[in-house]
Scaffold this motif. Sequence first.
Motif, short mmCIF file in Angstrom:
data_model
loop_
_atom_site.label_atom_id
_atom_site.label_comp_id
_atom_site.label_asym_id
_atom_site.label_seq_id
_atom_site.Cartn_x
_atom_site.Cartn_y
_atom_site.Cartn_z
N SER A 196 5.24 0.65 -7.82
CA SER A 196 4.91 1.75 -8.71
C SER A 196 3.61 1.78 -9.13
O SER A 196 3.10 0.79 -9.08
N GLN A 197 3.41 2.95 -9.77
CA GLN A 197 1.80 3.11 -10.30
C GLN A 197 2.03 2.06 -11.41
O GLN A 197 0.62 1.37 -11.46
N ASP A 198 2.66 1.93 -12.18
CA ASP A 198 2.40 0.90 -13.17
C ASP A 198 2.23 -0.59 -12.61
O ASP A 198 1.64 -1.11 -13.36
N ALA A 199 2.90 -0.89 -11.53
CA ALA A 199 2.88 -2.03 -10.94
C ALA A 199 1.37 -2.39 -10.52
O ALA A 199 0.60 -3.51 -10.54
N LEU A 200 0.68 -1.18 -9.96
CA LEU A 200 -0.45 -1.20 -9.34
C LEU A 200 -1.65 -1.50 -10.49
O LEU A 200 -2.68 -2.27 -10.16
N THR A 201 -1.34 -0.69 -11.62
CA THR A 201 -2.12 -1.04 -12.95
C THR A 201 -2.16 -2.39 -13.34
O THR A 201 -3.16 -2.74 -14.00
N ARG A 202 -1.16 -3.06 -13.13
CA ARG A 202 -0.91 -4.19 -13.55
C ARG A 202 -1.69 -5.36 -12.66
O ARG A 202 -2.21 -6.15 -13.28
N ILE A 203 -1.57 -5.01 -11.67
CA ILE A 203 -2.18 -5.73 -10.34
C ILE A 203 -3.71 -5.54 -10.48
O ILE A 203 -4.64 -6.51 -10.66
N GLN A 204 -4.14 -4.50 -10.64
CA GLN A 204 -5.55 -4.19 -10.85
C GLN A 204 -5.95 -3.25 -11.80
O GLN A 204 -6.00 -2.07 -11.55
N PRO A 205 -5.89 -3.99 -13.19
CA PRO A 205 -6.55 -3.01 -14.19
C PRO A 205 -7.44 -2.41 -14.14
O PRO A 205 -8.66 -2.39 -13.55
N GLY A 225 19.51 -1.12 -0.15
CA GLY A 225 18.61 -0.32 0.86
C GLY A 225 17.29 0.06 0.80
O GLY A 225 16.59 0.25 1.58
N TRP A 226 16.95 -0.15 -0.54
CA TRP A 226 15.41 0.17 -1.14
C TRP A 226 15.06 -0.68 -2.39
O TRP A 226 16.12 -1.27 -2.92
N TYR A 227 14.28 -0.94 -2.58
CA TYR A 227 13.51 -1.60 -3.66
C TYR A 227 12.35 -0.93 -4.23
O TYR A 227 11.43 -0.31 -3.68
N ASP A 228 12.14 -1.00 -5.59
CA ASP A 228 11.15 -0.43 -6.49
C ASP A 228 10.58 -1.74 -7.17
O ASP A 228 10.96 -2.05 -7.98
N LEU A 229 9.33 -1.93 -6.67
CA LEU A 229 8.60 -3.14 -7.45
C LEU A 229 8.05 -2.41 -8.60
O LEU A 229 7.29 -1.70 -8.46
N GLY A 230 8.44 -3.08 -9.94
CA GLY A 230 7.64 -2.58 -11.00
C GLY A 230 6.59 -3.74 -11.79
O GLY A 230 6.43 -4.69 -11.09
N PRO A 231 6.04 -3.42 -12.91
CA PRO A 231 5.27 -4.43 -13.59
C PRO A 231 5.99 -5.92 -13.79
O PRO A 231 5.00 -6.72 -13.50
N ALA A 232 7.23 -5.96 -14.00
CA ALA A 232 7.76 -7.07 -14.07
C ALA A 232 7.84 -8.00 -12.70
O ALA A 232 8.14 -9.13 -12.78
N ASN A 233 7.73 -7.59 -11.51
CA ASN A 233 7.84 -8.12 -10.53
C ASN A 233 6.30 -9.00 -10.18
O ASN A 233 6.29 -9.74 -9.27
N PHE A 234 5.32 -8.52 -10.92
CA PHE A 234 3.92 -9.31 -10.82
C PHE A 234 3.69 -10.02 -12.05
O PHE A 234 3.25 -10.26 -12.67
#
Length: 53
Positions: A1-10, A44-53
């Motif tokens: 998700s966009q939130d996960a990407l901003t957590r990985i790369q602020p 069948g699908w997965y949504d990675l969010g900020p909590a996954n990082f």
Amino acid sequence: SQDALTRIQPGIQLDEPSLLNAFDANREKICAAAARVYVRGGRGWYDLGPANF
């Protein structure tokens, strides 16, 4: 998700090219997180969010 990407790369810009570049630059982290989530369940699908990082 966009939130996960901003957590990985602020501080990244929230436009499509910047988000795609962040995804490419962090592919190993994303694949590792996906592998951890995939082991836990058989959906069948997965949504990675900020909590996954």
